[in-house]
Design a protein around this motif. Sequence first.
Motif, PDB file in Angstrom:
ATOM      1  N   ASP A  24       5.624  -7.735   9.517  1.00  0.00           N
ATOM      2  CA  ASP A  24       5.723  -6.389   8.973  1.00  0.00           C
ATOM      3  C   ASP A  24       6.287  -6.504   7.560  1.00  0.00           C
ATOM      4  O   ASP A  24       7.280  -7.203   7.323  1.00  0.00           O
ATOM      5  N   ALA A  25       5.647  -5.836   6.607  1.00  0.00           N
ATOM      6  CA  ALA A  25       6.046  -5.967   5.208  1.00  0.00           C
ATOM      7  C   ALA A  25       7.545  -5.714   5.038  1.00  0.00           C
ATOM      8  O   ALA A  25       8.085  -4.733   5.549  1.00  0.00           O
ATOM      9  N   SER A  46       4.430 -10.308   3.221  1.00  0.00           N
ATOM     10  CA  SER A  46       3.556  -9.792   4.275  1.00  0.00           C
ATOM     11  C   SER A  46       3.148 -10.878   5.261  1.00  0.00           C
ATOM     12  O   SER A  46       2.518 -10.589   6.282  1.00  0.00           O
ATOM     13  N   ARG A  88       0.487   2.685  -0.037  1.00  0.00           N
ATOM     14  CA  ARG A  88       1.035   1.793   0.983  1.00  0.00           C
ATOM     15  C   ARG A  88      -0.046   1.496   2.013  1.00  0.00           C
ATOM     16  O   ARG A  88      -0.655   2.402   2.554  1.00  0.00           O
ATOM     17  N   THR A 146      -0.062  -0.609   5.510  1.00  0.00           N
ATOM     18  CA  THR A 146       0.856  -1.272   6.443  1.00  0.00           C
ATOM     19  C   THR A 146       0.211  -1.341   7.824  1.00  0.00           C
ATOM     20  O   THR A 146      -0.819  -0.706   8.065  1.00  0.00           O
ATOM     21  N   THR A 168       3.431   1.788  11.478  1.00  0.00           N
ATOM     22  CA  THR A 168       4.635   1.424  10.718  1.00  0.00           C
ATOM     23  C   THR A 168       4.538   2.018   9.317  1.00  0.00           C
ATOM     24  O   THR A 168       3.454   2.189   8.776  1.00  0.00           O
ATOM     25  N   ASP A 169       5.671   2.325   8.730  1.00  0.00           N
ATOM     26  CA  ASP A 169       5.681   2.945   7.407  1.00  0.00           C
ATOM     27  C   ASP A 169       6.766   2.298   6.565  1.00  0.00           C
ATOM     28  O   ASP A 169       7.724   2.937   6.139  1.00  0.00           O
ATOM     29  N   THR A 228       2.024  -1.033  -2.020  1.00  0.00           N
ATOM     30  CA  THR A 228       0.928  -1.978  -2.179  1.00  0.00           C
ATOM     31  C   THR A 228       0.466  -2.018  -3.632  1.00  0.00           C
ATOM     32  O   THR A 228       0.211  -3.079  -4.191  1.00  0.00           O
ATOM     33  N   ALA A 252      -2.758  -7.493   5.453  1.00  0.00           N
ATOM     34  CA  ALA A 252      -2.011  -6.596   6.328  1.00  0.00           C
ATOM     35  C   ALA A 252      -2.138  -7.009   7.788  1.00  0.00           C
ATOM     36  O   ALA A 252      -3.241  -7.285   8.275  1.00  0.00           O
TER      37      ALA A 252
END
Length: 634
Positions: free
Chosen positions: A161-162, A258, A321, A323, A327-328, A333, A348
């Motif tokens: 997850d970023a 990422s 973004r 993702t 998820t947020d 990006t 991603a």
Amino acid sequence: MTRPLHRTAFIALATALVAVVLVTLGLVVSPPTPAHAAAPSTGRYVPVDTTRVWSGSVGTAPKVVPIAGRAGVPAAATAVVVNVEVGSPTAAGYVRVTPAGVDASVATQEFSAGQTISNLATVKLAKGGVQVKLSAGSGTVFMDVSGYYVDGAGATYTPVDAARVFRQQVGTTPVRVPLAGTGGVPAGATAVAVNTQVEATTANGYVRVTPAGQDPQVASQVFTRGTAVSNLVIVKLVGGAAQVRVSSGTATVSMDVSGYYTNSDSGSVFVPIDTTRAYAGPVGTTPRTVRLTGTAGVPGTATAVVANAETERTTAAGYLRVTPAGTDAQVATQVFGAGRAISNLVMAKVTGSTANRGVQAKVSAGTATLDLDVAGYFMDGSSGSGIGADVSWPQGCSAAGYPANVPFAIVGVNWKLGNETNPCLAQQLAWAASSTGGTAQAKTQLYVLAANPSYNAAVWPRSNTVAEGPTASNPYGTCTGKFNAACSFMYGYTRAYEDATIRNVPNPSSFRWWLDVETGLSWLTAKDAAKYPDYRTQNRADIEGMVAGFKAAGVSNVGVYSNKYQFNLIAGAIPAGSPLRGLPNWATSGRDGAAAAQRQCAGGAFTPESTVQMTQWVGVSPKGVEQDYDFSCV
């Protein structure tokens, strides 16, 4: 099948051969478990010290750039990671970097006249090269290689997850950035994928992200004073670290990881594809889920995608973004201005059910149009190659002719005719049983030939009772030996019942069975309309009879293999109440390639109320011979 299809050339009354694919059954398969097998040797990553591989003037005519054999990239490389910079373009437009000989309608990066800008690209290699062109005017293009994918020794990829791993003011002196041990990156990582954003810039210049201790003369991204811009960087780690600096002034640099690469069998391998548009539509400040399973040919067991994300028609300044779905993360990006188009490569992580895996996208302000173009995906080790295969009489009884490392396989039960048994069935079933699994497809599946031949005294039915078998409930009436719908139904019923009971298939009810419906087999056609005006009804009755015959033999998992064109020629419109409605479809793209097969996942259904669960195309095996390959859409 889609070659000289498995057996069609040998069937009486065969018409011109047309490529077709099988249809999947309606069996619900449990989602795959986490990787339980070592990742295959295909699609592994080898990072290199960032090196300029090519620079030159580019215009609107495609220019082929040889890469294999240069900058440390071997001849066997399957894809390359390259930063593409466009300098001093004479007109507004975009640059396009694609496999050599392929000119997909996708943009790698947009630019204004006179604007210098970069974007990272992961590109499938064709004959060792890529090609580049501009949409308008001309400019100088620079390509800097940071790694490549190859079949053999190399690293696997693990998406995360970023997460933000670095944010600091940076000047012209290199700043060491420890990455191993942060943001989920382990100590043994060989390279990382980090989105690098530059803002609060005090001068025009460029940012460099390179292995720690190395400062090659390459730019990760060019910027203008006071303007924020991002670019994905895949950087080799030295001592667990990278380094960053700007060429002039100072800037605030943020890095969001990422994913990472390790020399391990537990990660994912890369499968490059011809760039395919997965989504083109609006995005706003509310997250929008972008489904990738099927629509862009991304399988249900993919762990991540490599995609170019372009925002255009932006109504306000902000950032994009992309993702994992659901998820947020508070990472950008790409940063954009109102009314400006710009792109950024994303790697991603994908989430969701096997049939509905994807990412989500949103902008921080206003609205925009998002174009998401997938260049490849990562597959975990439990899925083997991720690509299935089907075999029958063309491959014969020698295991040497069967594809290796497939997650699922489909075996033809018949030989050259629908009333013949495949003499290689035992060997081919043993090969299929060795499939790696890991997809939503059953590891071993079967297909049988469907046909509605003209009257033949030896095989044509004369009643509703199968010899040494059951009496059918025939919706078309009683078969008395005539060539009509009632006897066509019984012909299909009998062939299917025999397929399940006398062809030496162990535990027939445990398999998925596909009905191979293609024009290369023996069917009534338009030329028979004068004698049989309702010829399509007779053909359809035959196929419906096969479904009923399998059910009578205890087989409930039945689907159809065909495509829209051929199925309509054979069976026509499917009326309400027909048992063919809702059957899973296996669709073919013939020799149009893997990308075309992947696109059929979204729009290739040929029976009403059905979905395409698998597609097929004709490829070339590692041994240089034609082979039918199959792609799971779920």
